[in-house]
Enzyme design. Sequence first.
Site, PDB file in Angstrom:
ATOM      1  N   HIS A   1       0.850  -1.192   0.000  1.00 40.59           N
ATOM      2  CA  HIS A   1       0.000   0.000   0.000  1.00 40.59           C
ATOM      3  C   HIS A   1       0.884   1.239   0.000  1.00 40.59           C
ATOM      4  CE1 HIS A   1      -4.215  -0.898  -0.164  1.00 40.59           C
ATOM      5  NE2 HIS A   1      -4.134  -1.809   0.787  1.00 40.59           N
TER       6      HIS A   1
ATOM      7  N   ASP B   1       0.037   6.965  -3.923  1.00 41.80           N
ATOM      8  CA  ASP B   1      -0.961   6.657  -4.955  1.00 41.80           C
ATOM      9  C   ASP B   1      -1.130   7.817  -5.929  1.00 41.80           C
ATOM     10  OD1 ASP B   1      -1.379   4.178  -3.926  1.00 41.80           O
ATOM     11  OD2 ASP B   1      -3.397   4.535  -3.175  1.00 41.80           O
TER      12      ASP B   1
END
Length: 342
Positions: A132, A162
Amino acid sequence: MKPLLGVRVVEFEGIGPGPLGARMLADMGAEVTVIARPGGGGVNLRLGDRETENPLRRGKSVLELNLKLPEHVEQAKTVIAAHDVLIEGNRPGVMERLGLGPAVAAALNPKLIYARMTGWGQDGPLAQAAGHDVNYVALSGALSLSARPGERPIIPPTVLGDAGGALGMCFGIVSALLQARQSGQGCVVDAAIVDVMASLGGLAQWVVSSGGLGGPEPSAFHDSPFYDVYTCSDGLHISLGALEPQFYALLLQKLGWDDVDPKDQQNKARWPELKARLAAQIASQPRAHWEAVFEGSDVCFGSVLTMAEAARHPHNVARGNFVPDSMGGIQTRAAPRFLPLA
């Protein structure tokens, strides 16, 4: 202006940076078709305590296909053949097992830009591992720079990796589109978040190499009085970033510190004393007071706003950076903006 008008993108829907990158392209004028699992699959995650519309589908059309069915795979191939760009965010090898990997796509459409959005990349020891945002930022080296001496690193804003990965993928796609239009040959864009974060850390690597960060000496970014976040009397926070001498001199002037020589800014021996003094002075007044003193000046100041406060701030309102959605939430406006030369 919509600079990507006429560009057709097919997005095999995942979560996080792939859909965000595709939305960035849609915001720039690209025609984006999302191939989604029937029923939404794991895409429409409910991360809070209320349902919201999926902002990552903004400006896109949705085609639901079950890629476990051969006839739906064939339909996906027809879509690929008619588009300029393909975006997918699966683990390496998944698209190949579905019969939709780059070799198949190239046979269907030799000019196709095949963008692969992952955390770790298409190869390397970690390619098949889950991860992540925080993990990719950690491995890039960037996370370590948030640690003050003797303290653990601070988890960065949730979307740093991200969003950075999505932006890097979009840069790769647009670059590859320009090359394909010249050569007639498409390519694979291997957009790994860890790669993009490492690349974006180029400035930080330079500062580290010069001894200005991450070394044994006090750092202007962690230890100086003129670059930090401070707590106000109401428990709210402000940020100061007066790195340059002229900005530091103005900071001293606005604080009323006539006894401090602005030319002594880099005297690191005095930093602890001055930092404690500044923290105490900031803590004596509410945030609104310091906004009145500093905001809009060359002190390099910004209040630490909540997401809701950011949407209401006059500068963001004037820029139109945030817009309400139909369910009472807030969405962000596309950036950058494109204006005529004259």
